[in-house]
Every structure is written in structure tokens, then in C-alpha cells.
Scaffold this active site. Sequence first.
Site, PDB file in Angstrom:
ATOM      1  N   GLU A 189       9.819  43.462  40.483  1.00 34.82           N
ATOM      2  CA  GLU A 189       9.602  44.007  39.149  1.00 34.82           C
ATOM      3  C   GLU A 189      10.887  44.595  38.545  1.00 34.82           C
ATOM      4  O   GLU A 189      10.805  45.442  37.645  1.00 34.82           O
ATOM      5  CB  GLU A 189       8.485  45.046  39.180  1.00 34.82           C
ATOM      6  CG  GLU A 189       7.156  44.420  39.599  1.00 34.82           C
ATOM      7  CD  GLU A 189       5.976  45.337  39.378  1.00 34.82           C
ATOM      8  OE1 GLU A 189       5.138  45.018  38.521  1.00 34.82           O
ATOM      9  OE2 GLU A 189       5.890  46.363  40.058  1.00 34.82           O
ATOM     10  N   HIS A 211       2.367  53.148  41.874  1.00 34.17           N
ATOM     11  CA  HIS A 211       0.967  52.703  41.821  1.00 34.17           C
ATOM     12  C   HIS A 211       0.021  53.830  42.231  1.00 34.17           C
ATOM     13  O   HIS A 211      -0.681  53.723  43.231  1.00 34.17           O
ATOM     14  CB  HIS A 211       0.753  51.518  42.776  1.00 34.17           C
ATOM     15  CG  HIS A 211       1.544  50.295  42.440  1.00 34.17           C
ATOM     16  ND1 HIS A 211       1.527  49.163  43.233  1.00 34.17           N
ATOM     17  CD2 HIS A 211       2.357  50.011  41.406  1.00 34.17           C
ATOM     18  CE1 HIS A 211       2.318  48.228  42.695  1.00 34.17           C
ATOM     19  NE2 HIS A 211       2.840  48.727  41.596  1.00 34.17           N
ATOM     20  N   HIS A 247       8.621  53.554  38.692  1.00 35.41           N
ATOM     21  CA  HIS A 247       7.416  52.723  38.689  1.00 35.41           C
ATOM     22  C   HIS A 247       6.670  52.948  39.988  1.00 35.41           C
ATOM     23  O   HIS A 247       7.258  52.861  41.070  1.00 35.41           O
ATOM     24  CB  HIS A 247       7.767  51.240  38.530  1.00 35.41           C
ATOM     25  CG  HIS A 247       6.561  50.362  38.674  1.00 35.41           C
ATOM     26  ND1 HIS A 247       5.472  50.461  37.840  1.00 35.41           N
ATOM     27  CD2 HIS A 247       6.247  49.386  39.562  1.00 35.41           C
ATOM     28  CE1 HIS A 247       4.553  49.597  38.215  1.00 35.41           C
ATOM     29  NE2 HIS A 247       4.991  48.924  39.262  1.00 35.41           N
TER      30      HIS A 247
HETATM   31 ZN   LIG Z   1       4.107  47.485  40.406  1.00 37.39          ZN
END
Ligand SMILES: [Zn+2]
Length: 251
Positions: A82, A103, A101
Site C-alpha cells: 500500500e 487496521h 495506516h
Molecule cells: Zn491496509
Amino acid sequence: MSLDDLRAEVADGCRVLAARNLAPGFLGHISVRIDEYRLLVRCRGRNERGLAYTTAGDVRLVDTEGRPGERGELDGYTVPFELPLHTAVLRHRADVDVVVHAHPRDVVIADLAGLPILPIVGAYDIPGAVLAAGGVPVFPRSALISTTDLGAAVAATLADRPVVVMRGHGLTSTGSSIAEAVLRAQAVATLADLSLRIVAAGGEPTPIGPEELDALPDLGVALNTETAWRHELARLAEPGLVPLAIAEVTG
Ligand SMILES: [Zn+2]
């Protein structure tokens, strides 16, 4: 700050994300703008063990195409799939130097349950309330952000806000420092957690009124960011929150 000091700071940020349960498993990354063409980013080595175990050596200098930023930088390491998410946000937001970033499970669950991030608390977390009051947009796709077009789409949804929730995926947070970007991610995750608990307790998450919001003081960067960050780093040293071997490696 030297490049190596920045690598260590990125590693600290990754470990804080893990210690705060914002990065379950081994997925997530932090990047820092170095110049127009290069960024430091948390990469994956041959012995990848997850964000909780990040060391400064996992943080590599790359260009916006994912190539080594200097000779040897990617020897034994690969950039995140990503990376286009990071480069797109840095490209679209001149005011942003750090992209986080992760989760966080509560953020994913709250969004899928139809619960937006709202300023449901006041003095409990003033920076979080202010962030939520300004709006936390939701990127409606659950795709892996592995292309330039998808990265640009997330950046467009983020627009001028500090954090974007990514449906069925996680969140992306921004800031002018690693501390600021990580703490913003944490604030959004806290609001998601509170919202889920309020619903579980039979209530409904309701924003505080505008007059209540207006009355909240700005306690300043020294408390909101600097002290909060010292606290996060101190927690990392607690037995059980981070493996001893890692604490020794990173000092
Ligand atoms: Zn991700």
C-alpha cells in the site's frame, strides 16, 4: 533530526500502534516525507514479525515509485503493497509530513455497524472531540490501496481532514509529526470503541452540543501531543506491552 533518529521515531510509532491494539496482526505502516521524491517507510524484512516488533532497521528510505532512496536501502526489504496510499496522501497534502495506516478492529466494526465517528465526548478527550467535530470521512471501498488511482481516491476522500476511515479495512491518519499522526489514529479508535460500548450498553452515541464543543479549551501542543507521546513511549517500556528484546534494541 537525522535520518536515523527519524527511523527510530517511526519504529516507536509502529510499536505504539501495536501496543494500543490499533494494528492487530502484522499489517500497517507509517511513512515520513523526506523531500519531494523520497520518504521513509516501515518496510518488511525477511524476518517480519509485525508492528509490535518494529526496529529502526525496518524503516527504509524509498522514492515515490518504491525504489531504494539510496543505494542498499531495500536490500533484504520490500516496500508495503500500500505504498501508493502513502505517496498519494503526501502528494495531495503539502501540510502533511507523516502518514499512518493501520487496521484498528473497533474502527472497522463501528463503521460496518453504521456508527460514524462523532464528538460524543468532551473533556474525556478534547483533541478527539475537536477532530470528530470537524468530520471523519469514510472511503467506501475495502480494496487494498496498491495502485496510484486507488491512492488518489483515498486522498480525495480524506480531502483536508486529518483522518479517513476505510470501510472494511482500517484508517489512514496524517500529521506534521509521528506523534500527532499516531495520536489522531488513536483518538478515532477510542471514539469507535466508545460508540460500540455505548450501543452494547443499550444507548445511542450522541454528539455533544455545539455550545459544549465551543467551551472546550485547547490545552496546547505541549500537553496534547508532547506529554501524550511521552506517555505512549513510557508505556512501551512496561513488561508485557512490548518484548524486552525490542525495548533493548531501541533503547
Ligand atoms: Zn491496509
